[in-house]
Design an enzyme around this catalytic site. Structure first.
Site, PDB file in Angstrom:
ATOM      1  N   ASP B  29      42.358  34.245  42.940  1.00  0.00           N
ATOM      2  CA  ASP B  29      41.291  35.201  43.496  1.00  0.00           C
ATOM      3  C   ASP B  29      40.796  35.898  42.070  1.00  0.00           C
ATOM      4  OD1 ASP B  29      43.321  36.748  42.509  1.00  0.00           O
ATOM      5  OD2 ASP B  29      43.511  38.089  44.045  1.00  0.00           O
ATOM      6  N   ARG B 221      42.995  44.548  43.676  1.00  0.00           N
ATOM      7  CA  ARG B 221      41.960  43.654  44.362  1.00  0.00           C
ATOM      8  C   ARG B 221      41.043  44.398  45.100  1.00  0.00           C
ATOM      9  NH1 ARG B 221      44.995  38.907  46.924  1.00  0.00           N
ATOM     10  NH2 ARG B 221      43.453  39.524  48.317  1.00  0.00           N
ATOM     11  N   TYR B 229      52.563  40.097  40.260  1.00  0.00           N
ATOM     12  CA  TYR B 229      53.060  38.856  39.542  1.00  0.00           C
ATOM     13  C   TYR B 229      54.439  39.437  39.256  1.00  0.00           C
ATOM     14  CZ  TYR B 229      48.910  36.260  39.987  1.00  0.00           C
ATOM     15  OH  TYR B 229      47.789  35.448  40.337  1.00  0.00           O
ATOM     16  N   PRO B 311      48.980  30.873  36.610  1.00  0.00           N
ATOM     17  CA  PRO B 311      47.837  31.610  37.264  1.00  0.00           C
ATOM     18  C   PRO B 311      47.537  32.991  36.601  1.00  0.00           C
ATOM     19  CG  PRO B 311      49.908  31.717  38.867  1.00  0.00           C
ATOM     20  CD  PRO B 311      50.126  30.826  37.559  1.00  0.00           C
TER      21      PRO B 311
END
Lengths: 592, 592
Positions: B29, B221, B229, B311
């Site tokens: 994302d 977000r 994470y 990621p």
């Protein structure tokens, strides 16, 4: 914009139009900087900016000593340095209407057409007229497409309010018997929309051409299109004395003849049409303002229905949109039972004064533009300098940024412009629109244009400039804590009216390294996104010096009250919660 | 983006996916600054920017001497000052996919699903492989939703080209027998998407938390959502030795356990979930690059199919989009018969080197981020300074701005990066993307970002910096006239390949008061909109100093050749039309 705004506010709204379809080409097409700001506050500017042409520069042409014309200067098309969008957008009226129609459609709202009103009756019962929940207006409608199939083409609508936005020849205005003050001028102009083939170097700029063969204005438009306004003389045109309108039957001037007149002004440059002429018209300038903008605050007129003027200053559509922008939030408050019906009187008070100023401006500008240019032979003519000065003097006004609502002392009307503490925001005038400026959000350092955080969502915004509350600024931190207490009181400002009247936005004169959004009292940060910093973004590209822009002292602070239409209603110090209560009590209905 | 780009270029394209629906939540994302520029070049950035969250700032937390963590610094989230969009956008993968799917739908293109390939055969005939109009790839498809109704679920497709963008466990890659170089790491991370309730002051910033209880990264977000994470140890997680993947059956860690681990890192701050957990996963970091990115330039792999990495640096989706952005214009040229098929070799050459650099970066960054923080007790740990330095050193690379394609001397492959005249543009590196900058359009003084005038429309752009050609600059005006002659030759550059290969954009180092767009030779102004000035806008808010930005001398000028994907292919002087012919002759097919 007005209808969708009402619909979004939960109002049951019906819109009728006599035209079977939306306008396809031509007509009004200039959107001024302030109007773009207003459209943006409704979320409608993005598409306008994507589809439209932008006019940034204006060029002036005057008679050359060698014959023909020559350029005497180039300058910015608009003269309001605070404009968020420092240009005008041109786009044909059909495309502008489509933006509104599509936005309405998303809310399930369509224009009913083709329909005309045939009768309008207003109740004479004083109590009914004063009760916002009554239906004192009876309107008889005729469906123009019904007759042929033997259907009953008549419909009766009982309405709480009616707004006639039905143009210069307004049926609503005539039916209400409202008089227009002002007069017709002798200025006759032709308009042609075309794609030109030309060696004229300013064909993509707005141009004011004063030639010995007449005046001409160029308005570049979307794609490769250009609009020409061409001065005509009464030799060319037959005016119907009775109506004061151009007699199109008897007038032998068509688009080719208009272009031929333009060619003479353009010389020594050439201009030809590449393809067909898109649209054309001929008109006389009328400069009039309606004596009243409403009857009993139940039937209103707006736009060209209450003021007509020359189209060259690009005011018509802009003034019209801003009329309803002014009216609709007030009507919403009255319909919701949040505000007294007397609030609606401020519509005529604010907008009629604006329309009168507009006509005064238009008279001067039209005279200068339609006058002969100064040349060796014509020493009485209009000089480039005189025209340029007028252009710039009236610039802030004509681009809409200069709109300035005044306080009133009319007893039957609440005063929604309160100047008591004006000195706290020395560069933000109370009664004018909130200045645009970029601030950085405290929680994530993202830059935002403040106008985007003050949308036309029917809320009043309390923009709290808390000053510098960084490390060590104990005194200011204490003042802010006291303000939070005052605002949080159980019978205080935030509790005494209907829920949803207010939104709070807090602006700190503290840089991002020194402040967490969590440092603010909770009442001043109802959500993490509501705290801004007067600081630049992470790369110093935008933002900063915001307290200077508004003229607020960081060691004092101020509360700027922004109306739902983006104009500043009043200003108070951080200790001014009592003043705010007094201000809002004059027109908001208390629930406590 | 790749499929719609091909479709828009007139290529008959089919896209299949094994998933019955698009991704709904979670997954990749983060969209990096360069990727936003690329999306903008396809007209897709506007919606991304409207829907996504922006990360402008990063905060670093490290162990506090008082126990728990404390903030040790805040800085810009990205470290590439030339980024047009100086931030990252976060938005869940479903919303990003929707932008592509809706854009494809406008072109009449849908994803066929659920379908899997079951066999892939490539012709062995050399001539067939070399002929772009042949169909050397036979793919057998199985329709997963057909079986139950007794339909034949098998379909055979004969394709000119096949691109496998089928993820880290790529079926296409395995079927082609392409080996992945690299290894699995020991780093195990959990991911949780949630709306937090917290007193942590940087919850809306990207945060790198190094605590004595493990590391944690925060990625804010869209809306109020946040991704965490969370570093795990091999005590928490069971790894399946055979596959190298986390054994979700045997691992007893779920979202609540992940949040519990995060809480220990956050102390003394608190974090709770407000509502349900949106999505979660656990993964091991693998760092691998495929040995080959294609077989015979007829079957390609792209994205995770050819490179996997951690990621947390937010590279996966970005590298993938940029793989196909690199490939698709080349494939379009070959399919149209405009370029030799050998052009496709440059895809692996350019993108595999990038992937290798990416993995090298990721190894260093992952080790630093997964390592213990330096404290009094752990002097060997990673210090804040070491981490910050690595963060900033790799910043330009990780945000995609640093992508730099190199010249090659491989005989079977054309060299599309030609450095001969690099010195003419001292700040615009050949092989890197064209720098963003705002110029003002000569015809109407409207400011434009140059990247918006160089869209991904499959054209090569000749950006002609003509220098200062204002009044009195006779020598430069003569050089420009000579260039116009050279370009206009009947067998010259603009005539020797297929129509539509080139677009010209002319940039003058002359201010708006001193230049008319009509002053340029016609070949340098194919339309009035194609002439720009290195000048500020009418209010001095944007633009100016563009020649400095690119490092071009206004008394010399230069031609910057921009590839269809926005990277600079070569630079020549105004007298360099012959050099341009030589450059394009190596890969474009001549028609004269």
């Amino acid at each position: 914009m007005p209808t969708e705004s009402l619909k979004r506010a939960g109002v049951n709204v019906r819109i009728i139009d006599k035209r079977p379809k939306k306008v396809a080409a031509g007509q009004a097409d200039g959107v001024q900087p302030r109007t773009i700001e207003v459209l943006q506050s409704y979320g409608l500017a993005e598409r306008l900016l994507r589809e439209g042409n932008q006019m940034h520069m204006v060029a002036f042409y005057n008679p050359s000593p060698n014959g023909g014309i020559e350029r005497t200067g180039r300058t910015a098309d608009i003269t309001a340095p605070s404009a968020r969008y420092p240009f005008e957008v041109t786009l044909h009226q059909g495309a502008i209407e489509a933006i509104f129609l599509d936005s309405m459609r998303e809310l399930g709202l369509e224009v009913d057409r083709p329909i005309i009103p045939t009768a309008l009756e207003l109740s004479h019962d004083e109590n009914e007229l004063r009760d916002p929940q009554s239906y004192p207006v009876k309107v008889t409608l005729k469906h123009l497409d019904f007759g042929s199939e033997g259907q009953d083409d008549t419909e009766i609508v009982y309405a709480k309010f009616v707004v006639g936005a039905d143009g210069a020849h307004s049926w609503v205005r005539k039916t209400l018997g409202i008089i227009m003050d002002g007069e017709q001028t002798d200025y006759i102009w032709g308009v042609v929309d075309l794609i030109p083939s030309t060696n004229f170097p300013d064909i993509r700029n707005r141009c004011a051409i004063h030639s010995s063969n007449g005046s001409c204005m160029i308005i570049p438009r979307e794609g490769d299109k250009v609009r020409l306004y061409i001065q005509l003389s009464d030799k060319d045109v037959v005016v119907d004395k009775a109506t004061g309108r151009v007699d199109k039957e008897k007038t032998k001037v068509g688009p080719e003849e208009l272009l031929e007149v333009a060619r003479k002004s353009f010389s020594p440059f050439t201009i030809e049409k590449a393809g067909e002429i898109d649209w054309w018209t001929i008109y006389l300038i009328g400069q009039r303002v309606a004596q009243k903008f409403s009857v009993h605050e139940r039937v209103f007129i707006a736009g060209d229905a209450c003021h007509t003027h020359s189209p060259k200053a690009g005011q018509g559509m802009n003034a019209s949109m801003n009329d309803t922008h002014n009216l609709i939030w007030k009507m919403t408050y009255v319909l919701r039972g949040w505000a007294d019906i007397s609030l609606l009187r401020t519509y005529e008070f604010e907008r009629r004064k604006y329309a009168q100023d507009l006509i005064a401006f238009d008279k001067k500008f039209s005279a200068l533009f339609s006058g002969k240019p100064r040349t060796e032979e014509c020493q009485d003519g209009v000089s480039h300098e005189a025209f340029l000065e007028a252009f710039q003097t009236f610039g802030a006004f004509s681009c809409g940024i200069g709109i300035h609502y005044s306080p009133s002392s009319i007893p039957s009307m609440p005063n929604i412009t309160e100047l008591k503490h004006q000195s706290l925001t020395s560069h933000q005038t109370v009664g004018m629109r909130i200045l645009p400026h970029v601030f950085v959000r405290a929680a994530d350092a993202r830059p935002f244009e403040i106008q985007d955080l003050l949308p036309a969502n029917t809320k009043w915004k309390l923009v709290v400039f808390v000053g510098d509350i960084g490390p060590g600024k104990i005194k200011q931190i204490e003042r802010v804590a006291k303000l939070a207490d005052d605002l949080g009181k159980s019978t205080g400002l935030l509790k005494r009216y209907e829920d949803g009247v207010f939104e709070i936005l807090t602006i700190c004169a503290t840089v991002k390294e020194c402040l967490n959004y969590t440092d603010l009292p909770e009442v001043l940060r109802p959500h993490w996104s509501r705290v801004l910093l007067d600081d630049v973004d992470m790369f110093g590209r935008t933002g900063g010096k915001g307290y200077d822009i508004y003229g607020v002292d960081p060691s004092q602070g101020a509360i700027i009250v922004v109306r739902p239409d983006g104009y500043v209603g009043t200003v108070t110090p951080l200790e001014g919660v009592k003043d705010l209560e007094t201000y809002f009590d004059t027109f908001l209905i208390r629930t406590l």
